[in-house]
Design a protein around this motif. Structure first.
Motif, short mmCIF file in Angstrom:
data_model
loop_
_atom_site.label_atom_id
_atom_site.label_comp_id
_atom_site.label_asym_id
_atom_site.label_seq_id
_atom_site.Cartn_x
_atom_site.Cartn_y
_atom_site.Cartn_z
N ALA A 10 0.81 -1.23 0.00
CA ALA A 10 0.00 0.00 0.00
C ALA A 10 0.83 1.27 0.00
O ALA A 10 0.57 2.20 -0.77
CB ALA A 10 -0.94 -0.01 1.21
N ARG B 137 -5.23 2.46 -0.60
CA ARG B 137 -5.53 1.90 0.72
C ARG B 137 -4.67 2.58 1.79
O ARG B 137 -3.70 2.04 2.28
CB ARG B 137 -5.27 0.40 0.70
N TRP B 138 -5.07 3.79 2.18
CA TRP B 138 -4.36 4.50 3.24
C TRP B 138 -4.45 3.72 4.55
O TRP B 138 -3.51 3.74 5.35
CB TRP B 138 -4.95 5.90 3.42
N ASP B 139 -5.58 3.05 4.77
CA ASP B 139 -5.77 2.32 6.02
C ASP B 139 -4.88 1.11 6.13
O ASP B 139 -4.70 0.57 7.23
CB ASP B 139 -7.24 1.91 6.15
N ALA B 140 -4.31 0.66 5.02
CA ALA B 140 -3.47 -0.53 5.05
C ALA B 140 -2.01 -0.21 5.37
O ALA B 140 -1.20 -1.12 5.53
CB ALA B 140 -3.55 -1.26 3.70
N ARG C 247 0.98 0.67 7.64
CA ARG C 247 1.35 0.53 9.05
C ARG C 247 2.77 1.04 9.24
O ARG C 247 3.72 0.51 8.68
CB ARG C 247 1.27 -0.93 9.49
N LYS D 250 6.98 8.57 7.43
CA LYS D 250 5.84 9.32 7.98
C LYS D 250 5.65 10.66 7.25
O LYS D 250 4.54 11.01 6.83
CB LYS D 250 6.05 9.57 9.47
N ARG E 237 -0.49 12.76 1.12
CA ARG E 237 -1.87 13.15 1.41
C ARG E 237 -2.15 14.57 0.92
O ARG E 237 -3.22 14.86 0.40
CB ARG E 237 -2.14 13.07 2.92
N GLU F 73 -5.95 14.96 0.25
CA GLU F 73 -6.60 14.36 1.41
C GLU F 73 -6.95 15.39 2.49
O GLU F 73 -7.88 15.21 3.24
CB GLU F 73 -5.68 13.29 2.03
#
Length: 434
Positions: A188, A232-235, A237, A246, A253, A258
């Motif tokens: 991702a 898939r930003w949620d994927a 980690r 980071k 984004r 975003e």
């Protein structure tokens, strides 16, 4: 190619005089892009008001690009005197600092010196910042994770998928239905980086940026391209092994629309990278307040509270929810409410009300009543015309109550002193609660 820079609320004329005006076709195209933006309001007027002879910028800053024309809108921030290019360069640097704080992006001093503040517009500066940080991160290796794969092979690898072996491969016993984990870069976070690189290659007009982006596109050639809406930003980690990514995720984004900004892409609509200054100023002040109050026992909450003004007497239905910009709490108690306003407050000589909106005052009175808080502050950006130092400009009693409403300013041009300014503002005189 038409390229222009102006400040918020400033007009730019259009017509047939190339010395003082942009062409009519350029004004029409830029206004059309503004109308497409969700930040534009009715007919795009919050970004660009399209008058009979001029475009006038609103309170939204950033870059609007259409075919053969680009318009950069900068915020009004007082900086040290200098030529036009030097002034614009300093303001771009201040704006990037606001964005970096608001989005928790660390920009080191070495990178700042290479960003071409006077030569490039804000868009090209952000592209350069992203590409330089991404190249540096890739020198340490592209992130990889184990992903599960299924493949029919001549020899067993991993585990045998019994169900697939005796159904799909029943007639072909020479192949084995394998399931195994493989260390792969096609994950991702890398798909997000590829999406950002692909977008920037389509919009950058800088030869240096295009060269770096071409190198990055080659590095990500084997990563699956994914539409922006399907990323898939949620994927993603982040852990100690990939924490250096980071800042790049935050920049991605920003680039991919975003937060804070809106971007549109297409042959007819052009491209925009726009920031609503009220929102950006609020987020910046909130984060700087957290730094200023660290270790004090006070906590800072943005867009918190959410109490309702009214409750129906018959069924208890609540209406008119409130969202104060910033609540400062000691434990569960609200001890100070700060509302940020990105506007130039006037000096008392020019206006007895100092340009403060009556609606803003009523809003703060309602906040004080609902949240049981006696310390209220309307906070504005400082500017030279105030003829005073940043900090509390005036103090007012709210009616016959114990509430106090302070009008205050903060000098964001001197970013190294902002935490000190905010700390001094809240460490206040006897008639303040904090």
């Amino acid at each position: 190619m038409i390229r222009r820079t102006l400040f918020e609320w400033q007009p730019i004329a259009y017509g047939e005089d190339p010395a003082t005006q942009i062409p009519v076709w350029a004004a029409d195209r830029l206004a059309a892009v503004a109308r497409k933006s969700p930040l534009g309001g009715e007919n795009g007027g919050r970004i660009l008001a399209h008058g009979r002879s001029a475009l006038r910028a609103g309170q939204v800053v950033g870059v609007i690009a259409a075919t053969n024309c680009t318009l950069e809108i900068l915020p009004k921030i007082d900086v040290a005197a200098g030529g036009e290019a030097a002034t614009q360069g300093q303001i771009r640097q201040k704006l990037v600092h606001l964005l970096a704080v608001a989005m928790d992006i660390d920009i080191d001093g070495g990178t700042l010196t290479t960003l071409g503040w006077q030569q490039d517009n804000l868009l090209e500066i952000l592209i350069r910042l992203f590409s330089l940080k991404l190249i540096d991160a890739l020198r340490q290796g592209m992130p990889r994770h184990y992903i599960e794969r299924e493949e029919d092979m001549a020899t067993l690898r991993g585990r045998l998928d019994v169900t697939r072996q005796f159904t799909r491969l029943a007639a072909n016993p020479a192949r084995l239905a394998c399931r195994f984990d493989e260390l792969s870069p096609d994950i991702a976070i890398n798909r997000i980086m590829r999406a950002a690189v692909d977008r920037l290659r389509r919009i950058s007009q800088s030869a240096d940026n295009q060269r770096r982006l071409a190198e990055l596109a080659f590095a990500y050639a084997d990563i699956t391209p994914v539409p922006r809406q399907a990323l898939r930003w949620d994927a993603v980690r982040l852990d100690r092994t990939n924490a250096r990514w980071k800042d790049l995720l935050a920049l991605a984004r920003l680039i991919l629309g975003e937060r804070f900004q809106t971007s549109s892409m297409g042959e007819q609509t052009g491209f925009s990278l726009l920031f609503e200054m009220n929102t950006l100023f609020e987020e910046y002040i909130g984060r700087m307040l957290r730094r200023a109050l660290a270790g004090s026992g006070l906590s800072v909450h943005l867009q918190g509270g959410r109490l309702y003004c009214l409750e129906a007497a018959d069924d208890g239905r609540r209406t008119f929810q409130t969202r104060p910009d910033i609540l400062i709490k000691r434990g569960g108690e609200v001890v100070h409410i700060v509302d940020t306003k990105w506007k130039r407050i006037a000096s008392r000589i020019d206006d007895p009300k100092q340009g403060v909106s009556q609606a803003d005052v009523y809003q703060m009175m309602a906040y004080g009543q609902l949240y049981g808080c006696g310390a209220l502050t309307l906070l504005y950006p400082h500017h030279d015309a105030l003829r005073s130092l940043p900090g509390t400009l005036s103090r007012h009693r709210v009616g016959r109550t114990a509430q106090r409403l302070h009008l205050a300013s903060v000098d964001i041009a001197d970013h190294k002193s902002v935490t000190g300014q905010l700390r001094a503002l809240l460490a206040a005189p006897a008639d303040s609660i904090v």
